[in-house]
Motif scaffolding. Structure first.
Motif, short mmCIF file in Angstrom:
data_model
loop_
_atom_site.label_atom_id
_atom_site.label_comp_id
_atom_site.label_asym_id
_atom_site.label_seq_id
_atom_site.Cartn_x
_atom_site.Cartn_y
_atom_site.Cartn_z
N THR A 17 47.25 -59.00 -29.56
CA THR A 17 48.54 -59.42 -28.98
C THR A 17 48.39 -60.72 -28.20
OG1 THR A 17 48.15 -58.13 -26.98
CG2 THR A 17 49.35 -57.04 -28.79
N ASN A 19 48.46 -64.26 -26.65
CA ASN A 19 49.51 -65.28 -26.56
C ASN A 19 48.86 -66.65 -26.67
OD1 ASN A 19 51.48 -67.13 -25.54
ND2 ASN A 19 52.55 -65.39 -24.63
N HIS A 20 49.20 -67.38 -27.71
CA HIS A 20 48.54 -68.65 -27.98
C HIS A 20 49.23 -69.84 -27.31
CE1 HIS A 20 45.88 -66.56 -30.65
NE2 HIS A 20 46.92 -66.03 -31.27
N THR A 21 50.02 -69.57 -26.28
CA THR A 21 50.66 -70.65 -25.53
C THR A 21 49.78 -71.14 -24.40
OG1 THR A 21 51.74 -69.14 -23.99
CG2 THR A 21 52.93 -69.65 -26.02
N THR A 61 47.30 -66.73 -21.37
CA THR A 61 46.63 -65.50 -21.79
C THR A 61 46.01 -64.82 -20.59
OG1 THR A 61 46.16 -66.48 -23.94
CG2 THR A 61 44.86 -64.57 -23.31
N ASP A 79 52.38 -61.53 -26.98
CA ASP A 79 53.06 -62.31 -28.01
C ASP A 79 53.91 -61.32 -28.79
OD1 ASP A 79 53.93 -63.71 -30.19
OD2 ASP A 79 51.98 -64.55 -30.70
N GLU A 80 55.22 -61.35 -28.60
CA GLU A 80 56.09 -60.33 -29.18
C GLU A 80 56.11 -60.35 -30.71
OE1 GLU A 80 59.91 -60.22 -27.28
OE2 GLU A 80 59.00 -59.82 -25.31
N ASN A 81 55.66 -61.43 -31.31
CA ASN A 81 55.55 -61.45 -32.78
C ASN A 81 54.53 -60.42 -33.26
OD1 ASN A 81 57.47 -63.47 -33.26
ND2 ASN A 81 55.98 -65.08 -32.81
N SER A 82 53.59 -60.08 -32.39
CA SER A 82 52.57 -59.10 -32.78
C SER A 82 53.19 -57.72 -32.99
CB SER A 82 51.48 -59.02 -31.71
OG SER A 82 52.00 -58.51 -30.50
#
Length: 199
Positions: free
Chosen positions: A159, A161-163, A166, A177-180
Motif C-alpha cells: 500500500t 504511497n509513492h508521493t 510514506t 495509496d487508495e489505488n491499492s
C-alpha cells in the motif's frame, strides 16, 4: 507490588520500580538464552506504569508486554518460564507479583499447496516483478484461527504511497495509496476464479 514511600528513605522501602527493572532484564533472557535457534520469538514490553513522583516510590508497578513465537510448544514452555522468573525475581527482592498471561493468537501458517497456487496466479495477474516472497513477521493476526482449520493463505498487499509521504503502518503519518484497494479487490477476484477453474 512492594512498599512505597519517600525516595530519601530507601532502607525503609521495597522498591517496585527497581524490582521491575531487574524483572524486565531477567525476562529478556528467555529469548536470548532459552529459545532454540530457528524459532522466531519476540518478547517486548511497551508499558510500564509507576505512578510515583521524583521523590516518591510507588507501592506497585504494572508492566505490560507481548510474547510472540511461531512454535506453539515453545509458547507453552515460555509462558511457564515467564511465570517462574516473575515469581522468583520479585520474591528474591522482597516484593509480591500477580501475573496474567493471555495466550493471544496462534502462529499463522500458510498452506504450502494453496500458497504455491496463489503465488502462480498472482504473478500471472500482477506480473512476476510485483509478487515478492517476504520474510516471516512477528505481527499477530486473528486469521490464524481460520488457517488452523482450513487450508489458507494470508498475503500482504503493498500500500506504499509513492508521493514521498510514506510512513509505516500504525504510525500517525501512515497514508495508504487508495489505488491499492482496487488492486487488492481485483486480485482476490482473480485468485477466486483461478482456484474455481483449477479445482
Amino acid at each position: 507490588m512492594g512498599k512505597g514511600g519517600h525516595g530519601a528513605l530507601p532502607d525503609e522501602l521495597i522498591d517496585p520500580v527497581l524490582i521491575s527493572a531487574h524483572l524486565i532484564t531477567s525476562l529478556q533472557q528467555i529469548v536470548s538464552r532459552n529459545t532454540r535457534p530457528g524459532i522466531p520469538t519476540v518478547l517486548s514490553f511497551g508499558k510500564v506504569f509507576a505512578n510515583g513522583a521524583v521523590n516518591v516510590i510507588p507501592d506497585n508497578v504494572r508492566i505490560e508486554g507481548t510474547f510472540r513465537t511461531m512454535n506453539e510448544e515453545w509458547r507453552k514452555r515460555a509462558h511457564e518460564m515467564i511465570k517462574d522468573i516473575c515469581k522468583n525475581v520479585v520474591k528474591g527482592m522482597g516484593g509480591n507479583v500477580e501475573i496474567e498471561i493471555k495466550k493471544g493468537y496462534p502462529a499463522l501458517v500458510n498452506d504450502p499447496g494453496i500458497t504455491e497456487r496463489a503465488v502462480s496466479a498472482a504473478k500471472e495477474y500482477l506480473g512476476k516483478e510485483n509478487v515478492l516472497d517476504l520474510q516471516p513477521r512477528m505481527t499477530a493476526e486473528d486469521f490464524a484461527y481460520f488457517a488452523e482449520k482450513y487450508p489458507s493463505i494470508l498475503f500482504r498487499l503493498g500500500t506504499g504511497n509513492h508521493t514521498g509521504k510514506t510512513a509505516l503502518l500504525h504510525t500517525s503519518g501512515f497514508m495508504v495509496d487508495e489505488n491499492s484497494l482496487l488492486t487488492g479487490m481485483e486480485l482476490l477476484v482473480w485468485l477466486s476464479l483461478s482456484f474455481l477453474k483449477n479445482r
